[in-house]
Motif scaffolding. Structure first.
Motif, PDB file in Angstrom:
ATOM      1  N   ASP A  85      -4.678   9.543   0.627  1.00  0.00           N
ATOM      2  CA  ASP A  85      -5.263   8.387  -0.055  1.00  0.00           C
ATOM      3  C   ASP A  85      -4.301   7.216   0.039  1.00  0.00           C
ATOM      4  O   ASP A  85      -3.095   7.396   0.198  1.00  0.00           O
ATOM      5  CB  ASP A  85      -5.521   8.692  -1.536  1.00  0.00           C
ATOM      6  N   SER A  86      -4.832   6.020  -0.095  1.00  0.00           N
ATOM      7  CA  SER A  86      -3.963   4.848  -0.134  1.00  0.00           C
ATOM      8  C   SER A  86      -4.245   4.056  -1.405  1.00  0.00           C
ATOM      9  O   SER A  86      -5.394   3.924  -1.828  1.00  0.00           O
ATOM     10  CB  SER A  86      -4.129   3.989   1.115  1.00  0.00           C
ATOM     11  N   ARG A  91       2.720  -6.264   9.198  1.00  0.00           N
ATOM     12  CA  ARG A  91       2.873  -5.042   8.411  1.00  0.00           C
ATOM     13  C   ARG A  91       4.310  -4.560   8.535  1.00  0.00           C
ATOM     14  O   ARG A  91       4.870  -4.535   9.628  1.00  0.00           O
ATOM     15  CB  ARG A  91       1.902  -3.971   8.930  1.00  0.00           C
ATOM     16  N   ALA A 131       5.079   3.858   2.196  1.00  0.00           N
ATOM     17  CA  ALA A 131       4.349   2.676   1.755  1.00  0.00           C
ATOM     18  C   ALA A 131       4.552   1.585   2.805  1.00  0.00           C
ATOM     19  O   ALA A 131       5.348   1.738   3.734  1.00  0.00           O
ATOM     20  CB  ALA A 131       4.861   2.218   0.391  1.00  0.00           C
ATOM     21  N   TRP A 132       3.830   0.502   2.656  1.00  0.00           N
ATOM     22  CA  TRP A 132       4.031  -0.645   3.532  1.00  0.00           C
ATOM     23  C   TRP A 132       3.581  -1.907   2.823  1.00  0.00           C
ATOM     24  O   TRP A 132       2.858  -1.869   1.841  1.00  0.00           O
ATOM     25  CB  TRP A 132       3.313  -0.471   4.869  1.00  0.00           C
ATOM     26  N   PRO A 161      -3.500   0.458  -3.115  1.00  0.00           N
ATOM     27  CA  PRO A 161      -2.994  -0.906  -2.953  1.00  0.00           C
ATOM     28  C   PRO A 161      -2.295  -1.405  -4.218  1.00  0.00           C
ATOM     29  O   PRO A 161      -2.680  -1.056  -5.334  1.00  0.00           O
ATOM     30  CB  PRO A 161      -4.253  -1.726  -2.656  1.00  0.00           C
ATOM     31  N   HIS A 205       7.660   7.851  -1.595  1.00  0.00           N
ATOM     32  CA  HIS A 205       6.399   8.001  -0.870  1.00  0.00           C
ATOM     33  C   HIS A 205       6.306   6.884   0.159  1.00  0.00           C
ATOM     34  O   HIS A 205       6.700   5.739  -0.114  1.00  0.00           O
ATOM     35  CB  HIS A 205       5.201   7.892  -1.823  1.00  0.00           C
ATOM     36  N   VAL A 208       0.852  -1.192   0.000  1.00  0.00           N
ATOM     37  CA  VAL A 208       0.000   0.000   0.000  1.00  0.00           C
ATOM     38  C   VAL A 208       0.886   1.239   0.000  1.00  0.00           C
ATOM     39  O   VAL A 208       1.855   1.318   0.755  1.00  0.00           O
ATOM     40  CB  VAL A 208      -0.936   0.026   1.231  1.00  0.00           C
ATOM     41  N   VAL A 209       0.524   2.201  -0.859  1.00  0.00           N
ATOM     42  CA  VAL A 209       1.245   3.466  -0.950  1.00  0.00           C
ATOM     43  C   VAL A 209       0.328   4.563  -0.426  1.00  0.00           C
ATOM     44  O   VAL A 209      -0.836   4.632  -0.815  1.00  0.00           O
ATOM     45  CB  VAL A 209       1.647   3.775  -2.403  1.00  0.00           C
ATOM     46  N   ALA A 210       0.851   5.418   0.451  1.00  0.00           N
ATOM     47  CA  ALA A 210       0.085   6.540   1.005  1.00  0.00           C
ATOM     48  C   ALA A 210       0.479   7.816   0.263  1.00  0.00           C
ATOM     49  O   ALA A 210       1.651   8.183   0.231  1.00  0.00           O
ATOM     50  CB  ALA A 210       0.382   6.685   2.494  1.00  0.00           C
TER      51      ALA A 210
END
Length: 156
Positions: free
Chosen positions: A28-29, A99, A89-90, A31, A87, A22-24
């Motif tokens: 917004d996120s 996570r 992300a996780w 996937p 950016h 997931v990128v923030a």
């Protein structure tokens, strides 16, 4: 360079390929999944190439938050020195029980990405060209008889 010891590369690649990334961006996120295009992310943050990298838990061996945060700070310093856009992300497992923080980077040179992954003891990274499906790049020889879709094996 750190020598990476992977107990079961096939199992690790399968877990990485099944994870959700997931990128923030601006609240917004977005996937990401291995094997799927990232059209929404690419429309929001245009670039020619994208990658996901982390410095946490080298070879998927748990480390303390303190050790992981120190490694992450060093990774950020090196990404900034390369001048790439990054950016937050996780990565997480499908159930959301695990996570791991990381970074989405744009237009990083492939050799620089792989060098950073090796330096930080990572067994894999995501890497793809705009418009193409997200690919998993495993920094290990491909196990005999094992194939994971949309996965490239890069022997050390």
């Amino acid at each position: 360079m750190r020598e990476l010891q992977i107990v079961d590369a096939a199992e690790l690649a399968s877990a990485y390929a099944a994870a959700v990334y997931v990128v923030a961006l601006d609240g917004d996120s977005f996937p990401l999944r291995v094997g799927e295009p990232a059209r929404d992310l690419e429309a929001y943050a245009p670039a020619s190439r994208y990658a996901f990298i982390t410095a946490w838990n080298p070879a998927s061996q748990p480390r303390s938050d303190t050790a992981n945060e120190a490694a992450d700070a060093l990774l950020v310093t090196q990404l900034d020195a390369l001048g790439v856009t990054r950016h937050a992300a996780w990565a997480q497992d499908a159930d959301g029980r695990w996570r791991e923080p990381g970074w989405l980077v744009a237009d990083v040179d492939e050799s620089a990405l792989l060098r950073l992954a090796e330096e930080f003891g990572q067994a894999g990274v995501l890497d793809w060209a705009a418009g193409e499906p997200v690919r998993l790049r495993m920094l290990a020889p491909r196990p005999v008889g094992h194939a994971v879709a949309h996965t490239d094996w890069i022997p050390a």
